[in-house]
Design a protein around this motif. Structure first.
Motif, PDB file in Angstrom:
ATOM      1  N   LEU A 147       0.810  -1.259  -0.066  1.00 16.15           N
ATOM      2  CA  LEU A 147      -0.098   0.116  -0.122  1.00 16.15           C
ATOM      3  C   LEU A 147       0.889   1.131  -0.081  1.00 16.15           C
ATOM      4  N   PRO A 148       1.450   1.434  -1.052  1.00 15.01           N
ATOM      5  CA  PRO A 148       2.506   2.818  -0.996  1.00 15.01           C
ATOM      6  C   PRO A 148       1.724   3.907  -1.307  1.00 15.01           C
ATOM      7  N   PRO A 149       1.801   5.097  -1.275  1.00 14.49           N
ATOM      8  CA  PRO A 149       1.305   6.156  -1.389  1.00 14.49           C
ATOM      9  C   PRO A 149       0.435   6.602  -2.859  1.00 14.49           C
ATOM     10  N   ILE A 150       0.908   6.082  -3.824  1.00 18.67           N
ATOM     11  CA  ILE A 150       0.530   6.124  -5.359  1.00 18.67           C
ATOM     12  C   ILE A 150      -0.893   5.423  -5.264  1.00 18.67           C
ATOM     13  N   VAL A 151      -0.930   4.395  -4.625  1.00 14.41           N
ATOM     14  CA  VAL A 151      -2.036   3.572  -4.564  1.00 14.41           C
ATOM     15  C   VAL A 151      -3.203   4.118  -3.515  1.00 14.41           C
ATOM     16  N   VAL A 152      -2.557   4.513  -2.390  1.00 12.29           N
ATOM     17  CA  VAL A 152      -3.559   4.837  -1.232  1.00 12.29           C
ATOM     18  C   VAL A 152      -4.138   6.195  -1.487  1.00 12.29           C
ATOM     19  N   GLY A 153      -3.130   6.994  -1.969  1.00 19.20           N
ATOM     20  CA  GLY A 153      -3.645   8.629  -1.941  1.00 19.20           C
ATOM     21  C   GLY A 153      -4.884   8.575  -3.094  1.00 19.20           C
ATOM     22  N   PRO A 154      -4.781   8.158  -4.113  1.00 16.94           N
ATOM     23  CA  PRO A 154      -5.986   8.081  -5.306  1.00 16.94           C
ATOM     24  C   PRO A 154      -7.146   7.359  -4.561  1.00 16.94           C
ATOM     25  N   VAL A 155      -6.817   6.449  -3.870  1.00 15.76           N
ATOM     26  CA  VAL A 155      -7.999   5.487  -3.461  1.00 15.76           C
ATOM     27  C   VAL A 155      -8.852   6.233  -2.322  1.00 15.76           C
ATOM     28  N   ILE A 156      -8.158   7.244  -1.348  1.00 15.07           N
ATOM     29  CA  ILE A 156      -8.751   8.191  -0.518  1.00 15.07           C
ATOM     30  C   ILE A 156      -9.546   9.115  -1.143  1.00 15.07           C
ATOM     31  N   MET A 157      -8.797   9.818  -2.364  1.00  9.81           N
ATOM     32  CA  MET A 157      -9.740  10.797  -3.163  1.00  9.81           C
ATOM     33  C   MET A 157     -11.011  10.123  -3.596  1.00  9.81           C
ATOM     34  N   VAL A 158     -11.005   8.886  -4.073  1.00  9.53           N
ATOM     35  CA  VAL A 158     -12.252   8.183  -4.448  1.00  9.53           C
ATOM     36  C   VAL A 158     -13.171   8.120  -3.454  1.00  9.53           C
ATOM     37  N   ILE A 159     -12.725   7.903  -1.967  1.00  3.10           N
ATOM     38  CA  ILE A 159     -13.724   7.696  -0.898  1.00  3.10           C
ATOM     39  C   ILE A 159     -14.277   9.029  -1.054  1.00  3.10           C
ATOM     40  N   GLY A 160     -13.822  10.408  -1.062  1.00  4.03           N
ATOM     41  CA  GLY A 160     -14.197  11.512  -0.761  1.00  4.03           C
ATOM     42  C   GLY A 160     -15.165  11.939  -1.878  1.00  4.03           C
TER      43      GLY A 160
END
Length: 442
Positions: free
Chosen positions: A124-137
Motif C-alpha cells: 500500500l504505497p502512497p501512489i495507491v492509497v492517495g488516489p483511493v482516499i480521493m475516491v472515498i471523498g
C-alpha cells in the motif's frame, strides 16, 4: 534554541479527578460530530455508534497494553460500502460485512507479528492509497449534494434546505479557519450545532420525538442470533472487506503522527500488530452491536498534540462518556432530529477534505505524478472508483467501485516497472522526528 516541550500528563499517568473529567469531555466533543455523522448518513443508529466507539476504544487500549493514547470512532471510508450494502442485505448484511472487515485486520496483525510491517508498506504505497482516499471523498459528493438540496419528504429541490446547508457549511468553514486551540479541532460539531439552531428557526426541526423520548433508553442494537440470524453474502463481502486495506494504510499514518507527537515509536512498541489487532477487535465489537466500523481518529490525535495530555486514562474516560451518552434517550432523539440539510452542509466540506487528504498524501510523500507509471496508476484508480465500474463475478456477486479500484491499483503497482523505494517504519519515524527537532530549533 527552544527546549523540548514536556508532556503535561504522561501516557500512564492518572490526572486529578476534576481535571480528568474535563479532559475526557474535551475528547468526547472532538469525536462526537464525526462519529454520529457516519451512522446518520448510512441509516444506522447514532446511539449504537457512540456505544460501540466507546467499547471499541476501551478494547483497543487494553490490547495495546495501555501504551497508545488513541480514540476510535466511526470510519468515513466505509460510508459508501455501507450504503451499497444496505440496499443488498439491509443493516444485518452490513454487520456481517463489517465483521469480516474486522477479521481482515486480525489476519494482517498476525502476519505483521510474524514477518514485520515492511511488506504492508510495499502493498500500500502512497501512489495507491492517495488516489483511493480521493475516491472515498469524491464518490460521496453526490450524497452530500442531495442531502443539501433535496427535501426528504417531497424528494424535490428545496430552497430552504439549500439555504440551511450553505449556512451550515459557512459556519463550519469559519470554525475551521478562524477558531484556534481546542475549538479549532471541533469545526464539525460547531457547524452542526449552529446549523441546527438556524434550521430550527426555519421550521425544519421536529422536537416531538425528543419530548417523547425517555431519559434512559437502550439503543437499537443489532445483535446476531438475538435480533437476527446472520446470513452470508459474497457481494457485501466484496464491497466492504477490501476497504479495510485502505483504512489499514490510514491507520499506519495515524500511528506515525501519534508517534511523532508523543516522541515514542508506537510502530515498534507496543507494535503495529497490536494496534491493528485492536482496531480490528473494535470493528468486530461494533459489528456485533449494529454500529459502523471503527478507526483511529485524527481529531483526537489533534487534541493530544494540542494539550500534550497523553494519558490513556483520559481517553478511557471519553470512551465511558460516549457509552453513557448512547443510553441517554433524549440525546439519541436530539441527534436523530438533526435535519438532513444540516448534515448535507457539513458533508460538503468533510467529503471534500477526505478527497484533499488523498491528494495531500501524494504531495507529502513526494510522489511524482509527471512520472508515467504514477500517472497511470492514479488515473485508473480515480476513474474506476468514481465512475462506478464493476466486475460481475456471479449473478448475485459484484466486485465494484472503490473495492475494485483498490485491487486494480495494487495490481498495477506490482506489475508496472519503475517502483519508488519504500521506506521502513523505522526510517519514516526517524525522518519525522528529525523534522520535528529541526522545527523546534528554528
Amino acid at each position: 534554541m527552544r527546549t523540548k516541550q514536556q508532556q503535561t500528563v504522561g501516557i500512564r499517568e492518572k490526572p486529578r479527578l476534576d481535571k480528568w473529567i474535563i479532559l475526557s469531555i474535551q475528547h468526547l466533543f472532538a469525536m462526537f460530530g464525526a462519529t454520529i455523522l457516519v451512522p446518520m448518513l448510512t441509516e444506522l443508529s447514532p446511539a449504537v455508534a457512540l456505544v460501540s466507539s466507546g467499547l471499541g476504544t476501551l478494547a483497543y487500549i487494553l490490547i495495546t497494553k495501555g501504551r497508545i493514547p488513541a480514540y476510535l470512532g466511526s470510519s468515513f471510508a466505509f460510508i459508501a460500502p455501507i450504503i451499497a450494502g444496505m440496499s443488498i442485505g439491509g443493516p444485518e448484511g452490513v454487520m456481517v460485512g463489517s465483521f469480516f472487515a474486522g477479521l481482515l485486520y486480525g489476519i494482517v496483525a498476525i502476519i505483521i507479528r510474524a514477518t514485520g510491517v515492511n511488506w504492508l508498506m510495499r502493498l500500500l504505497p502512497p501512489i495507491v492509497v492517495g488516489p483511493v482516499i480521493m475516491v472515498i471523498g469524491l464518490g460521496l459528493a453526490s450524497v452530500a449534494i442531495n442531502m443539501a438540496m433535496i427535501d426528504p419528504v417531497s424528494e424535490t429541490y428545496s430552497g430552504i434546505h439549500m439555504t440551511v446547508s450553505l449556512f451550515t457549511l459557512l459556519l463550519t468553514i469559519i470554525a475551521s479557519i478562524f477558531f484556534k486551540g481546542f475549538f479549532g479541532l471541533i469545526p464539525i460539531l460547531f457547524g452542526i450545532v449552529g446549523g441546527y439552531i438556524f434550521a430550527m428557526y426555519q421550521g425544519l426541526v421536529n422536537f416531538t420525538p425528543v419530548k417523547e423520548a425517555s431519559w434512559i433508553q437502550v439503543p437499537d442494537f443489532i445483535i446476531p442470533f438475538v435480533t437476527y440470524t446472520p446470513g452470508f453474502s459474497w457481494e457485501i463481502i466484496f464491497i466492504m472487506v477490501p476497504i479495510a486495506v485502505v483504512t489499514l494504510s490510514e491507520h499506519i499514518g495515524d500511528q506515525m503522527v501519534l508517534s511523532k507527537v508523543a516522541e515514542r515509536n508506537f510502530i515498534e512498541k507496543p507494535g503495529l500488530h497490536r494496534s491493528i489487532f485492536g482496531d480490528g477487535i473494535a470493528t468486530i465489537i461494533s459489528s456485533l452491536l449494529g454500529g459502523p466500523p471503527n478507526t483511529t481518529y485524527g481529531e483526537n490525535i489533534g487534541v493530544v498534540a494540542l494539550t500534550k495530555v497523553f494519558s490513556v486514562f483520559v481517553i478511557s474516560g471519553a470512551a465511558v462518556f460516549a457509552i453513557a451518552f448512547g443510553f441517554i434517550g433524549k440525546v439519541s432523539a436530539l441527534i436523530t432530529s438533526i435535519p438532513t440539510a444540516v448534515m448535507g452542509g457539513v458533508s460538503i466540506l468533510l467529503f471534500g477534505i477526505i478527497a484533499s487528504n488523498g491528494l495531500r498524501m501524494l504531495i507529502d510523500n513526494n510522489v511524482d505524478i509527471g512520472k508515467k507509471r504514477n500517472l497511470i496508476i492514479s488515473s485508473v484508480i480515480l476513474v474506476i472508483g468514481i465512475g462506478g465500474a464493476f466486475i460481475q463475478i456471479t449473478d448475485d456477486v459484484q466486485l465494484a467501485g472503490m473495492a475494485l479500484a483498490t485491487i486494480i491499483g495494487i495490481v498495477l503497482n506490482f506489475i508496472l516497472p519503475g517502483k519508488d523505494p519504500v521506506k521502513s517504519s523505522r526510517e519514516m519515524f526517524e525522518e519525522m522526528s528529525s523534522e520535528k527537532k529541526d522545527s523546534e530549533i528554528s
